[in-house]
Enzyme design. Structure first.
Site, PDB file in Angstrom:
ATOM      1  N   ARG A 129       0.942  -1.031  -0.057  1.00 18.31           N
ATOM      2  CA  ARG A 129       0.077  -0.127   0.021  1.00 18.31           C
ATOM      3  C   ARG A 129       0.801   1.295   0.061  1.00 18.31           C
ATOM      4  O   ARG A 129       0.278   2.282  -0.080  1.00 18.31           O
ATOM      5  CB  ARG A 129      -1.022   0.081   1.179  1.00 18.31           C
ATOM      6  CG  ARG A 129      -1.945  -0.933   1.119  1.00 18.31           C
ATOM      7  CD  ARG A 129      -3.089  -0.913   2.343  1.00 18.31           C
ATOM      8  NE  ARG A 129      -4.055  -1.875   2.059  1.00 18.31           N
ATOM      9  CZ  ARG A 129      -4.120  -2.910   2.920  1.00 18.31           C
ATOM     10  NH1 ARG A 129      -3.035  -3.143   3.595  1.00 18.31           N
ATOM     11  NH2 ARG A 129      -5.161  -3.575   2.816  1.00 18.31           N
ATOM     12  N   GLY A 189      -2.303 -10.666   9.360  1.00 25.54           N
ATOM     13  CA  GLY A 189      -2.698 -11.784   8.985  1.00 25.54           C
ATOM     14  C   GLY A 189      -3.557 -12.448  10.119  1.00 25.54           C
ATOM     15  O   GLY A 189      -4.101 -13.379  10.322  1.00 25.54           O
ATOM     16  N   GLU A 192      -6.895 -14.529   9.670  1.00 24.00           N
ATOM     17  CA  GLU A 192      -6.867 -15.851   8.881  1.00 24.00           C
ATOM     18  C   GLU A 192      -5.761 -16.726   9.946  1.00 24.00           C
ATOM     19  O   GLU A 192      -5.749 -18.188   9.454  1.00 24.00           O
ATOM     20  CB  GLU A 192      -6.527 -15.967   7.415  1.00 24.00           C
ATOM     21  CG  GLU A 192      -7.602 -15.260   6.721  1.00 24.00           C
ATOM     22  CD  GLU A 192      -7.302 -15.246   5.212  1.00 24.00           C
ATOM     23  OE1 GLU A 192      -6.186 -15.158   4.914  1.00 24.00           O
ATOM     24  OE2 GLU A 192      -8.302 -15.124   4.657  1.00 24.00           O
ATOM     25  N   THR A 248      -3.114  -6.867  15.222  1.00 26.24           N
ATOM     26  CA  THR A 248      -2.165  -6.429  14.326  1.00 26.24           C
ATOM     27  C   THR A 248      -2.147  -4.844  13.621  1.00 26.24           C
ATOM     28  O   THR A 248      -3.280  -4.349  13.806  1.00 26.24           O
ATOM     29  CB  THR A 248      -2.011  -7.193  12.908  1.00 26.24           C
ATOM     30  OG1 THR A 248      -3.218  -7.269  12.301  1.00 26.24           O
ATOM     31  CG2 THR A 248      -1.777  -8.748  13.163  1.00 26.24           C
ATOM     32  N   ASP A 313     -14.445  -7.415  13.953  1.00 23.17           N
ATOM     33  CA  ASP A 313     -13.505  -6.931  12.938  1.00 23.17           C
ATOM     34  C   ASP A 313     -13.389  -5.505  12.752  1.00 23.17           C
ATOM     35  O   ASP A 313     -13.195  -4.815  11.984  1.00 23.17           O
ATOM     36  CB  ASP A 313     -13.762  -7.470  11.421  1.00 23.17           C
ATOM     37  CG  ASP A 313     -12.389  -7.106  10.703  1.00 23.17           C
ATOM     38  OD1 ASP A 313     -11.384  -6.975  11.236  1.00 23.17           O
ATOM     39  OD2 ASP A 313     -12.578  -7.330   9.293  1.00 23.17           O
ATOM     40  N   TRP A 401      -8.948   1.190   4.508  1.00 25.63           N
ATOM     41  CA  TRP A 401      -7.540   1.575   4.331  1.00 25.63           C
ATOM     42  C   TRP A 401      -7.485   2.830   3.691  1.00 25.63           C
ATOM     43  O   TRP A 401      -6.419   3.511   3.772  1.00 25.63           O
ATOM     44  CB  TRP A 401      -6.604   0.736   4.025  1.00 25.63           C
ATOM     45  CG  TRP A 401      -6.768   0.376   2.503  1.00 25.63           C
ATOM     46  CD1 TRP A 401      -7.455  -0.526   2.035  1.00 25.63           C
ATOM     47  CD2 TRP A 401      -5.736   0.964   1.546  1.00 25.63           C
ATOM     48  NE1 TRP A 401      -7.172  -0.303   0.570  1.00 25.63           N
ATOM     49  CE2 TRP A 401      -5.975   0.655   0.456  1.00 25.63           C
ATOM     50  CE3 TRP A 401      -4.791   2.009   1.577  1.00 25.63           C
ATOM     51  CZ2 TRP A 401      -5.754   1.014  -0.873  1.00 25.63           C
ATOM     52  CZ3 TRP A 401      -4.388   2.251   0.306  1.00 25.63           C
ATOM     53  CH2 TRP A 401      -4.776   1.795  -0.712  1.00 25.63           C
ATOM     54  N   CYS A 615     -11.540 -18.756  -2.619  1.00 26.97           N
ATOM     55  CA  CYS A 615     -11.241 -18.194  -3.757  1.00 26.97           C
ATOM     56  C   CYS A 615     -12.027 -16.562  -3.926  1.00 26.97           C
ATOM     57  O   CYS A 615     -11.599 -15.755  -4.712  1.00 26.97           O
ATOM     58  CB  CYS A 615     -11.488 -18.877  -5.154  1.00 26.97           C
ATOM     59  SG  CYS A 615     -11.310 -20.523  -4.822  1.00 26.97           S
ATOM     60  N   MET A 658      -1.208 -15.608  -7.995  1.00 20.35           N
ATOM     61  CA  MET A 658      -2.257 -16.969  -7.719  1.00 20.35           C
ATOM     62  C   MET A 658      -1.557 -17.817  -6.897  1.00 20.35           C
ATOM     63  O   MET A 658      -0.466 -18.564  -7.047  1.00 20.35           O
ATOM     64  CB  MET A 658      -2.284 -17.553  -9.068  1.00 20.35           C
ATOM     65  CG  MET A 658      -3.335 -18.916  -8.937  1.00 20.35           C
ATOM     66  SD  MET A 658      -4.898 -18.645  -8.092  1.00 20.35           S
ATOM     67  CE  MET A 658      -4.949 -20.466  -7.332  1.00 20.35           C
TER      68      MET A 658
HETATM   69 CA    CA Z   1      -9.555  -7.799   9.950  1.00 17.12          CA
END
Ligand code: CA
Length: 693
Positions: A129, A189, A192, A248, A313, A401, A615, A658
């Site tokens: 970014r 991160g 996840e 984070t 979140d 963001w 995906c 990918m």
């Molecule tokens: Ca988040």
């Protein structure tokens, strides 16, 4: 002390180390000159404000394109910087380019080959970014965790540090910040993986680690790093360390030179659901907080937690603007932030006390923020006590963001605001079983499922001008779909913002009247910057929808946006510019011919379930298209099991971004391929049913 005399003092103190270019610090503390844009938010205070006035309300009508530069495919929603007539930016996964800002001539490129080095981390995050500058060096941080210093003249690496441990699932996408000879970076991160957040400061000249601050406590039996972590541990319950905790620092960092304080904005809990993460108890410090640190040592100074016991979140990692305001007749040193939860917070940055907070979008999770305690007054049911709750804003954030901005001229904050609601559902999910919910998928992160309402994509964002002293909206302009561009505000009394429908606009900063609009032939999401070379003011922005498209496949199809066809360009404007862009290549979804296709609904359903877990964020919801990644209905790769396996199982397209999914079984990959072929068949049938274009 005026900025100019501050700079002069620095020079006389002999702190200027560089023989070339501006002094390492003068342009980062500069609030009045504005020749350069040397940091993500221009200065230490991260205002995204340029004091330049040549482009103003009267002259902006003559603003025109001076040059454009085509970029390769891959995420280009990134904030550029400018120092001494050279633009620097990191596109895709930290591929850094240096470009002559007057002419658009490419000076050098540095490619750290981050996708190849990232492993499973490539499944998270989006690329870079932003970059940082200090004393003749450019700093970039990579998806795989390296912090790299490049020679600004040549693009050659000066030093590189791996900031993550081997096998660490964290990644880096945020811009590094530099202050007082130190470069600081966080990571991401926690959506996840089971991780603890931290920031680390390095010596800008050598890369030597100076200090690290963890944002959430680890396992008590291993001992706490410092008193702040011991204090924070008292706000956690259960065996939180097994889940990592989160917090984070993936985006926002600011620096106050006067008090030598670094401010970090921390992210959500890991997982989101506190019932799973912390036995349903405690504030869980320092999740979702602004934390002030001593810049010399990294020691804790104070914190303000935006969402105690975070469960949605709602992280506090959005821009922090440092501004000196007069509030109720008192001069206040403030920190202003508009985080995901929809309130605009004004804090006293000397002690972290709340001055005020009011909502800038429709907010249903809280009645307000108690000014005495600084805590939100939560509405009943929002912690999904009954298993389900629908609230606004959402995990996308009332502000994401893309930068907000503070104008030193109008005293207003400008926010790229998002209006959405989402439904959280944790029925059937317990602390005991939640990990079985699905690996690297949203349910893993959340500890609940999450759903967005259909049909609200069209009118769910706005450019909001907000008075932080009176805590009142001054004006509001609706913008298309649920995501809009980052902001620049200037001494010319202007606000610049791009949109998903290819418009790049300039507004009167006082009343929101649109004064200028440019057809960028591509979505504009990245933050614009402004700077001056040889007395002429420029505005630069980079086009491309970035990663904001995953949720809005159909809306992107309406704007003709696709991964392959969308233009990604650097655009630079000045008064009197006369350059033009080629016509837009409008995307029309086309299915690959597949005469051997035979329907297999059971296999396709199995594939669709995997698609929606792994995906969808890049390739798009609802249909297999979005713009972040290719529309697979038109890809010949889905015709051949061998080609498909080479990509999905073996990672043949990792260099293109990918990720590899080696753990998927033969049945999984066959199901996925069947789902894509079935989607292509549906598209072929709908195309055949319509008259030719
Ligand atoms: Ca988040």
């Amino acid at each position: 002390m005026s900025p100019r005399s501050a700079a002069a003092l620095l020079l006389s103190c002999g702190l200027m180390l560089a023989a070339t270019g501006p002094s390492p610090e003068a342009s980062l503390v500069d609030t009045a000159g504005g020749n350069d844009w040397p940091g993500f938010g221009r200065t230490y205070g991260e205002q995204h404000y340029s004091p330049l006035t040549e482009i103003n309300r009267d002259s902006v009508g003559k603003l025109g394109l001076v040059w454009s530069m085509d970029l390769e495919p891959g995420n280009s929603a990134t904030g550029p910087i400018e120092v001494d007539g050279v633009l620097y930016f990191a596109r895709f996964y930290s591929v850094v380019n240096a470009v002559d800002a007057k002419t658009g001539k490419l000076l050098w490129t540095y490619d750290p080959h981050a996708p190849e080095a990232s492993g499973v981390r490539l499944r998270q995050g989006w690329g870079s970014r932003g970059v940082a500058w200090w004393n003749g060096k450019i700093y970039t941080a990579t998806q795989d965790g390296r912090l790299i210093a490049l020679d600004a003249k040549t693009g050659k690496p000066v030093w590189a540090m791996q900031t993550l441990d081997q096998g660490d699932p964290r990644f880096i996408s945020g811009p590094p910040r530099v202050f007082d000879g130190k470069v600081i970076i966080g990571n991401a991160g926690a959506d996840e993986a089971a991780i603890r957040g931290y920031v680390t400061a390095y010596d800008a000249e050598t890369g030597k680690q100076l200090w690290r601050f963890w944002t959430v406590p680890g396992e008590p039996a291993k001992g706490f790093e410092n008193a702040a972590m011991e204090m924070a541990s008292k706000t956690w319950a259960g065996e939180w360390w097994k889940h990592g905790g989160g917090g984070t620092v993936w985006n926002s960092i600011a620096y106050d030179k006067d008090s030598d304080t670094v401010f970090i904005g921390t992210g959500n809990g890991s997982p989101w659901n506190r019932k799973v993460r912390s036995a349903g108890q405690g504030d869980n410090l320092f999740l979702c907080s602004i934390v002030a640190l001593d810049a010399k040592t990294g020691q804790y100074k104070w914190h303000y937690q935006i969402n105690p016991g975070e469960s949605w979140d709602f992280n506090a990692a959005m821009d922090m603007h440092l501004a000196d305001l007069t509030i109720d007749g008192r001069a206040r040193k403030t920190l202003i932030t508009a985080p995901k939860n929809g309130f605009l917070y004004v804090l006293d940055r000397t002690n972290g006390k709340l001055i005020s907070a009011e909502p800038f979008v429709p907010v249903t999770w809280a009645k307000g923020i108690d000014r005495a305690t600084g805590r939100p007054i939560e509405n009943p049911g929002i912690r999904y006590e009954s298993g389900v709750t629908t609230i606004s804003p959402t995990p996308v954030g009332a502000h994401s963001w893309v930068p907000s901005a503070f104008s030193r001229q109008t005293g207003l904050v400008y926010i790229p605001a998002i209006e959405l609601e989402a439904t959280y559902d944790d029925r059937g999910i317990t602390a005991a079983n939640w990990k079985r919910e699905g690996g690297m998928a949203l349910n893993y992160a959340v500890g609940s499922s999450i759903a967005f309402p259909k049909g609200r994509e069209n009118s769910a964002s706005a450019l909001v001008a907000w008075d932080p002293v009176r805590q009142k909206q001054v004006w509001r302009v609706p913008t298309p779909v649920h995501f809009n561009g980052g902001l620049l505000t200037t001494g010319g009394n202007l606000v610049f913002q791009g949109q998903m429908d290819d418009r790049f606009n300039a507004y009167d900063a006082t009343n929101g009247k649109r004064l200028w609009s440019f057809d960028a032939k591509a979505p504009v999401i990245a933050p614009p910057i402004s700077y001056r070379i040889d007395g002429r003011q420029y505005v630069t922005v980079i086009t491309g929808n970035g990663t904001s498209g995953g949720f809005l496949g159909s809306a992107l199809a309406r704007y003709g946006i696709d991964y392959r066809t969308q233009a990604r360009r650097v655009l630079t404007f000045a008064i009197g510019g006369t350059a033009s862009l080629p016509p837009k290549e409008r995307y029309v979804a086309t299915a690959v011919e597949d005469p051997e296709y035979r329907a297999d609904p059971a296999a396709a359903a199995h594939g669709e379930a995997i698609y929606n877990m792994r995906c969808v964020v890049c390739h798009g919801g609802g249909v297999a298209a979005a713009g972040v990644a290719p529309d697979l209905r038109g890809s010949p790769i889905i015709l051949s099991a061998e080609s498909f396996d080479q990509v999905v199982r073996d990672g043949a397209l990792v260099p293109n971004g990918m990720p590899r999914y080696a753990e998927l079984t033969d049945k999984d990959r066959a199901g996925l391929r069947q789902f894509f072929r079935a989607s292509a068949q549906t598209l072929r049938q709908s195309t055949a049913a319509k008259p030719a274009r």
